[in-house]
Design a protein around this motif. Sequence first.
Motif, short mmCIF file in Angstrom:
data_model
loop_
_atom_site.label_atom_id
_atom_site.label_comp_id
_atom_site.label_asym_id
_atom_site.label_seq_id
_atom_site.Cartn_x
_atom_site.Cartn_y
_atom_site.Cartn_z
N ALA A 156 6.26 2.84 9.22
CA ALA A 156 7.35 2.62 8.23
C ALA A 156 8.74 3.23 8.82
O ALA A 156 8.67 4.24 9.30
N VAL A 164 7.20 9.59 3.98
CA VAL A 164 7.76 8.19 3.60
C VAL A 164 8.80 8.49 2.55
O VAL A 164 9.77 7.54 2.65
N ARG A 190 1.24 5.98 10.58
CA ARG A 190 0.15 5.80 9.91
C ARG A 190 -1.21 5.22 10.80
O ARG A 190 -0.85 4.58 11.60
N SER A 242 4.55 12.21 0.92
CA SER A 242 4.34 12.01 2.17
C SER A 242 6.03 11.71 2.80
O SER A 242 7.18 11.89 2.08
N TYR A 278 0.69 -1.01 0.22
CA TYR A 278 0.06 0.08 0.06
C TYR A 278 0.78 1.15 -0.03
O TYR A 278 0.49 2.24 -1.03
N LEU A 279 1.98 1.29 0.77
CA LEU A 279 2.71 2.23 0.87
C LEU A 279 3.72 2.45 -0.43
O LEU A 279 4.22 3.62 -0.48
N SER A 280 4.00 1.45 -1.14
CA SER A 280 5.06 1.79 -2.17
C SER A 280 4.45 2.51 -3.25
O SER A 280 3.17 2.49 -3.62
N THR A 281 5.30 3.25 -4.16
CA THR A 281 4.98 3.95 -5.19
C THR A 281 5.84 3.28 -6.09
O THR A 281 6.87 2.86 -6.12
N ILE A 310 8.15 -2.34 7.97
CA ILE A 310 6.70 -2.06 8.45
C ILE A 310 6.46 -2.80 9.67
O ILE A 310 7.02 -3.83 10.12
N GLU A 327 -3.61 10.63 4.04
CA GLU A 327 -4.44 10.62 2.90
C GLU A 327 -5.23 11.64 2.49
O GLU A 327 -5.85 11.70 1.16
#
Length: 371
Positions: free
Chosen positions: A240, A210, A223, A208, A77-80, A90, A200
């Motif tokens: 994270a 992150v 988060r 973010s 979910y956090l990865s882009t 995590i 979000e």
Amino acid sequence: MAFTLEDLPIRDDLRGQSPYGAPQIHVRVALNVNENTHPVPDDVAADILESVRQALVTVNRYPDREFTALRESLAGYLSTPGQIVAAEQIWAANGSNEVIQQLLQAFGGPGRSVLGFPPTYSMHSMIAAGTGSRWIPAERDESFTISPATAAAAVEQHRPDLVFLCGPNNPTGTPLSLETIAAVYDATDGIVMVDEAYAEFMPKDRPSAVTLLPGRERLVVSRTMSKAFAFAGARVGYLAAHPAVVDALRLVRLPYHLSALTQAAAIAALRHAPEMLGMVDDIVVQRDRIVTELREMGYHPYDTWSNFVLFGGVDDPNAVFEALLTHDVIVRDLGIPGHLRVSAGTAAETSAFLDAMREITASRPAVRVEA
């Protein structure tokens, strides 16, 4: 005489403290604790229920204490496309408050200090007190902002073991720049925690914290699933960080602290992330509507990247709070002179709040003062 808390051999540093105390008043429109007031969509709820049903079959056994599948889901979910977050980075717990508590158990405690910038999330200082960590309040800049220079100067002055930042900030909604986070990190050898409970709700083009993790082994980004995922009752928070930080948290966590049912529910919700996050767009529309219409009424709403609005210009916050209750609406009186905070709800809930404010303002012109 009645036996009271003060008669117990409680720790000296806890005497006189008050527990978390958001009012629990049952009204038709509850906009006081920054919940996502949208219900979980039916198809998502059905999938979550099926996942929990399957987990119940083996609930006689302890859950995976490393919650491997959940960590993999959260990492995904956090990865882009530009940054992969690994499952080893995590950590999760029963709400972000427990994550923060574990962080303080590992890196804070007696003889250690935590620097924060009030007004900010009240549980930061309360969890610090609960772990025997000394809380150090530092000043913000105008309009509740924190510049890199202000933040770094506070860190250099107090030399804390941990620094807690909140972005967007609760209770003000104020944005927190990546430059400020980086300046704090460079100014300390301690842990820097950025509480991104409302990430979000930030503008989609704003990165973010992150994104700052690579090369910053002491940076932690917290988060929650309570807000954007409408999961407040499920109690799922996570962070994270560098895998070494995660290793430190293993030293203080209770065995099997995340139940099998919690893990199953969270994994199922994450499978529906796009649908769940669709609610965020609706909430942002209502948040911006609150800002616009309160300003038209003569109040001073602050810029916000969260799911709530802090507004000033209220001469008697308690009187307005009580007046709203007569309209079956509850907001939050935070004790900030001249201010109240309201969460953005559904379109109908937002309308109920705004209609009530217009009526109260018309009947009590003195509720507005210069912010």
